[in-house]
Scaffold this motif. Structure first.
Motif, PDB file in Angstrom:
ATOM      1  N   VAL A  33      -8.032   6.051   2.812  1.00 58.45           N
ATOM      2  CA  VAL A  33      -6.961   5.125   2.466  1.00 58.45           C
ATOM      3  C   VAL A  33      -6.165   5.717   1.302  1.00 58.45           C
ATOM      4  O   VAL A  33      -6.546   6.744   0.742  1.00 58.45           O
ATOM      5  CB  VAL A  33      -7.519   3.726   2.107  1.00 58.45           C
ATOM      6  CG1 VAL A  33      -8.229   3.101   3.300  1.00 58.45           C
ATOM      7  CG2 VAL A  33      -8.454   3.797   0.913  1.00 58.45           C
ATOM      8  N   ARG A  34      -5.072   5.056   0.930  1.00 59.14           N
ATOM      9  CA  ARG A  34      -4.213   5.511  -0.162  1.00 59.14           C
ATOM     10  C   ARG A  34      -4.312   4.532  -1.318  1.00 59.14           C
ATOM     11  O   ARG A  34      -4.509   3.326  -1.127  1.00 59.14           O
ATOM     12  CB  ARG A  34      -2.763   5.617   0.293  1.00 59.14           C
ATOM     13  CG  ARG A  34      -2.507   6.461   1.526  1.00 59.14           C
ATOM     14  CD  ARG A  34      -2.814   7.915   1.405  1.00 59.14           C
ATOM     15  NE  ARG A  34      -1.999   8.599   0.399  1.00 59.14           N
ATOM     16  CZ  ARG A  34      -2.157   9.877   0.086  1.00 59.14           C
ATOM     17  NH1 ARG A  34      -3.087  10.593   0.689  1.00 59.14           N
ATOM     18  NH2 ARG A  34      -1.424  10.433  -0.819  1.00 59.14           N
TER      19      ARG A  34
ATOM     20  N   ASP B 267     -10.280  -2.419  -6.343  1.00 64.42           N
ATOM     21  CA  ASP B 267      -9.017  -2.960  -5.842  1.00 64.42           C
ATOM     22  C   ASP B 267      -8.576  -2.246  -4.565  1.00 64.42           C
ATOM     23  O   ASP B 267      -8.071  -2.872  -3.635  1.00 64.42           O
ATOM     24  CB  ASP B 267      -7.911  -2.849  -6.896  1.00 64.42           C
ATOM     25  CG  ASP B 267      -7.984  -3.935  -7.954  1.00 64.42           C
ATOM     26  OD1 ASP B 267      -8.626  -4.977  -7.709  1.00 64.42           O
ATOM     27  OD2 ASP B 267      -7.391  -3.738  -9.029  1.00 64.42           O
ATOM     28  N   VAL B 268      -8.759  -0.932  -4.530  1.00 63.85           N
ATOM     29  CA  VAL B 268      -8.397  -0.156  -3.337  1.00 63.85           C
ATOM     30  C   VAL B 268      -9.206  -0.644  -2.143  1.00 63.85           C
ATOM     31  O   VAL B 268      -8.668  -0.860  -1.052  1.00 63.85           O
ATOM     32  CB  VAL B 268      -8.619   1.358  -3.552  1.00 63.85           C
ATOM     33  CG1 VAL B 268      -8.373   2.139  -2.264  1.00 63.85           C
ATOM     34  CG2 VAL B 268      -7.734   1.881  -4.671  1.00 63.85           C
ATOM     35  N   ALA B 269     -10.508  -0.829  -2.359  1.00 60.88           N
ATOM     36  CA  ALA B 269     -11.374  -1.305  -1.276  1.00 60.88           C
ATOM     37  C   ALA B 269     -10.926  -2.679  -0.799  1.00 60.88           C
ATOM     38  O   ALA B 269     -10.759  -2.906   0.410  1.00 60.88           O
ATOM     39  CB  ALA B 269     -12.830  -1.340  -1.739  1.00 60.88           C
ATOM     40  N   TRP B 270     -10.731  -3.604  -1.720  1.00 56.80           N
ATOM     41  CA  TRP B 270     -10.317  -4.952  -1.344  1.00 56.80           C
ATOM     42  C   TRP B 270      -8.988  -4.941  -0.601  1.00 56.80           C
ATOM     43  O   TRP B 270      -8.809  -5.658   0.383  1.00 56.80           O
ATOM     44  CB  TRP B 270     -10.215  -5.832  -2.577  1.00 56.80           C
ATOM     45  CG  TRP B 270     -11.538  -6.301  -3.120  1.00 56.80           C
ATOM     46  CD1 TRP B 270     -12.764  -6.178  -2.548  1.00 56.80           C
ATOM     47  CD2 TRP B 270     -11.740  -6.956  -4.359  1.00 56.80           C
ATOM     48  NE1 TRP B 270     -13.731  -6.729  -3.369  1.00 56.80           N
ATOM     49  CE2 TRP B 270     -13.133  -7.212  -4.481  1.00 56.80           C
ATOM     50  CE3 TRP B 270     -10.911  -7.347  -5.388  1.00 56.80           C
ATOM     51  CZ2 TRP B 270     -13.680  -7.854  -5.583  1.00 56.80           C
ATOM     52  CZ3 TRP B 270     -11.458  -7.981  -6.489  1.00 56.80           C
ATOM     53  CH2 TRP B 270     -12.831  -8.241  -6.577  1.00 56.80           C
ATOM     54  N   ALA B 271      -8.033  -4.136  -1.058  1.00 58.10           N
ATOM     55  CA  ALA B 271      -6.703  -4.086  -0.443  1.00 58.10           C
ATOM     56  C   ALA B 271      -6.744  -3.534   0.976  1.00 58.10           C
ATOM     57  O   ALA B 271      -5.837  -3.782   1.773  1.00 58.10           O
ATOM     58  CB  ALA B 271      -5.767  -3.250  -1.300  1.00 58.10           C
ATOM     59  N   ASN B 272      -7.814  -2.805   1.294  1.00 60.44           N
ATOM     60  CA  ASN B 272      -7.945  -2.192   2.618  1.00 60.44           C
ATOM     61  C   ASN B 272      -9.064  -2.824   3.444  1.00 60.44           C
ATOM     62  O   ASN B 272      -9.552  -2.228   4.395  1.00 60.44           O
ATOM     63  CB  ASN B 272      -8.162  -0.682   2.466  1.00 60.44           C
ATOM     64  CG  ASN B 272      -6.898   0.006   2.003  1.00 60.44           C
ATOM     65  OD1 ASN B 272      -6.002   0.252   2.793  1.00 60.44           O
ATOM     66  ND2 ASN B 272      -6.809   0.286   0.700  1.00 60.44           N
ATOM     67  N   ASP B 273      -9.475  -4.028   3.058  1.00 58.90           N
ATOM     68  CA  ASP B 273     -10.510  -4.786   3.779  1.00 58.90           C
ATOM     69  C   ASP B 273     -11.816  -4.013   3.927  1.00 58.90           C
ATOM     70  O   ASP B 273     -12.496  -4.098   4.957  1.00 58.90           O
ATOM     71  CB  ASP B 273     -10.003  -5.240   5.152  1.00 58.90           C
ATOM     72  CG  ASP B 273      -8.846  -6.206   5.040  1.00 58.90           C
ATOM     73  OD1 ASP B 273      -8.877  -7.054   4.129  1.00 58.90           O
ATOM     74  OD2 ASP B 273      -7.908  -6.112   5.849  1.00 58.90           O
ATOM     75  N   ILE B 274     -12.168  -3.262   2.892  1.00 59.17           N
ATOM     76  CA  ILE B 274     -13.443  -2.552   2.855  1.00 59.17           C
ATOM     77  C   ILE B 274     -14.441  -3.455   2.149  1.00 59.17           C
ATOM     78  O   ILE B 274     -14.156  -3.992   1.075  1.00 59.17           O
ATOM     79  CB  ILE B 274     -13.297  -1.190   2.145  1.00 59.17           C
ATOM     80  CG1 ILE B 274     -12.356  -0.298   2.971  1.00 59.17           C
ATOM     81  CG2 ILE B 274     -14.659  -0.529   1.939  1.00 59.17           C
ATOM     82  CD1 ILE B 274     -11.960   0.979   2.280  1.00 59.17           C
TER      83      ILE B 274
ATOM     84  N   ARG C 152       0.851  -1.194   0.000  1.00 54.76           N
ATOM     85  CA  ARG C 152       0.000   0.000   0.000  1.00 54.76           C
ATOM     86  C   ARG C 152       0.881   1.237   0.000  1.00 54.76           C
ATOM     87  O   ARG C 152       1.970   1.231   0.580  1.00 54.76           O
ATOM     88  CB  ARG C 152      -0.912   0.006   1.236  1.00 54.76           C
ATOM     89  CG  ARG C 152      -1.846  -1.174   1.357  1.00 54.76           C
ATOM     90  CD  ARG C 152      -2.665  -1.537   0.124  1.00 54.76           C
ATOM     91  NE  ARG C 152      -3.325  -0.407  -0.496  1.00 54.76           N
ATOM     92  CZ  ARG C 152      -3.510  -0.298  -1.816  1.00 54.76           C
ATOM     93  NH1 ARG C 152      -3.095  -1.228  -2.637  1.00 54.76           N
ATOM     94  NH2 ARG C 152      -4.122   0.746  -2.310  1.00 54.76           N
ATOM     95  N   PRO C 153       0.430   2.315  -0.631  1.00 56.72           N
ATOM     96  CA  PRO C 153       1.202   3.559  -0.608  1.00 56.72           C
ATOM     97  C   PRO C 153       1.336   4.091   0.813  1.00 56.72           C
ATOM     98  O   PRO C 153       0.409   3.994   1.620  1.00 56.72           O
ATOM     99  CB  PRO C 153       0.363   4.523  -1.450  1.00 56.72           C
ATOM    100  CG  PRO C 153      -0.541   3.662  -2.257  1.00 56.72           C
ATOM    101  CD  PRO C 153      -0.783   2.430  -1.431  1.00 56.72           C
ATOM    102  N   SER C 154       2.473   4.621   1.127  1.00 54.15           N
ATOM    103  CA  SER C 154       2.710   5.233   2.432  1.00 54.15           C
ATOM    104  C   SER C 154       2.029   6.588   2.490  1.00 54.15           C
ATOM    105  O   SER C 154       1.710   7.169   1.445  1.00 54.15           O
ATOM    106  CB  SER C 154       4.211   5.412   2.649  1.00 54.15           C
ATOM    107  OG  SER C 154       4.865   4.172   2.602  1.00 54.15           O
TER     108      SER C 154
ATOM    109  N   GLY D 283       1.059   8.127  -3.423  1.00 54.08           N
ATOM    110  CA  GLY D 283      -0.180   7.698  -4.061  1.00 54.08           C
ATOM    111  C   GLY D 283      -1.256   8.772  -3.936  1.00 54.08           C
ATOM    112  O   GLY D 283      -0.957   9.964  -3.853  1.00 54.08           O
ATOM    113  N   PHE D 284      -2.494   8.320  -3.919  1.00 58.64           N
ATOM    114  CA  PHE D 284      -3.630   9.233  -3.913  1.00 58.64           C
ATOM    115  C   PHE D 284      -4.607   8.871  -2.800  1.00 58.64           C
ATOM    116  O   PHE D 284      -4.764   7.706  -2.462  1.00 58.64           O
ATOM    117  CB  PHE D 284      -4.346   9.199  -5.263  1.00 58.64           C
ATOM    118  CG  PHE D 284      -3.420   9.423  -6.420  1.00 58.64           C
ATOM    119  CD1 PHE D 284      -2.835  10.662  -6.614  1.00 58.64           C
ATOM    120  CD2 PHE D 284      -3.105   8.408  -7.299  1.00 58.64           C
ATOM    121  CE1 PHE D 284      -1.962  10.886  -7.659  1.00 58.64           C
ATOM    122  CE2 PHE D 284      -2.238   8.602  -8.352  1.00 58.64           C
ATOM    123  CZ  PHE D 284      -1.665   9.846  -8.531  1.00 58.64           C
ATOM    124  N   GLU D 285      -5.276   9.881  -2.275  1.00 56.79           N
ATOM    125  CA  GLU D 285      -6.227   9.682  -1.186  1.00 56.79           C
ATOM    126  C   GLU D 285      -7.592   9.284  -1.739  1.00 56.79           C
ATOM    127  O   GLU D 285      -8.096   9.889  -2.676  1.00 56.79           O
ATOM    128  CB  GLU D 285      -6.349  10.981  -0.396  1.00 56.79           C
ATOM    129  CG  GLU D 285      -7.201  10.877   0.836  1.00 56.79           C
ATOM    130  CD  GLU D 285      -7.172  12.155   1.641  1.00 56.79           C
ATOM    131  OE1 GLU D 285      -8.142  12.935   1.543  1.00 56.79           O
ATOM    132  OE2 GLU D 285      -6.164  12.380   2.341  1.00 56.79           O
TER     133      GLU D 285
END
Length: 122
Positions: free
Chosen positions: A29-30, A39-46, A8-10, A14-16
């Protein structure tokens, strides 16, 4: 998830992305350049279903975007519009999360998760 190897971006990279959950809680999240909101949602357990695994064959990754971000996107394809027609709670700023790819212009996007999807409800 195609960006899993990158991690994940620190903070500051990346982008907010600001997800508004079904209960109204906001989670920031980033995201990487070119990463879909799904993909962003899945990567952050959303909890966004994405039943067709981003093959544009369902509407379970339906999101409601803020007006400003929605206006920065190209119009949905005919295929996306066909799937959006199946989504519950469709709005003028509805998009499928699998079709919205992050870029600099979308930094700070707000994406609300509808209370009800085709396969699940709050």
């Amino acid at each position: 998830i195609q960006y899993a190897k990158k991690g994940r971006p620190s903070p500051g990279e990346g982008f907010e992305v600001n997800f508004i959950m079904q209960d109204g809680e906001e989670l920031t999240v980033r995201a990487h350049e070119g990463e879909s909101l799904l993909d962003v949602a899945w990567a952050n357990d959303i909890d966004i279903e994405g039943a067709c695994e981003a093959s544009l064959a369902c509407s379970t990754c339906h999101l409601i975007l803020d007006e400003d971000s929605y206006q920065k996107l190209e119009d949905p394809s005919d295929e996306e519009n066909d799937m959006l027609d199946l989504a519950f709670g469709l709005t003028d700023t509805s998009r499928l999360g699998c079709q919205v790819l992050m870029n600099k212009e979308l930094d700070g996007i707000v994406a609300k998760i509808p209370a009800i999807t085709r396969n699940a409800s709050a």
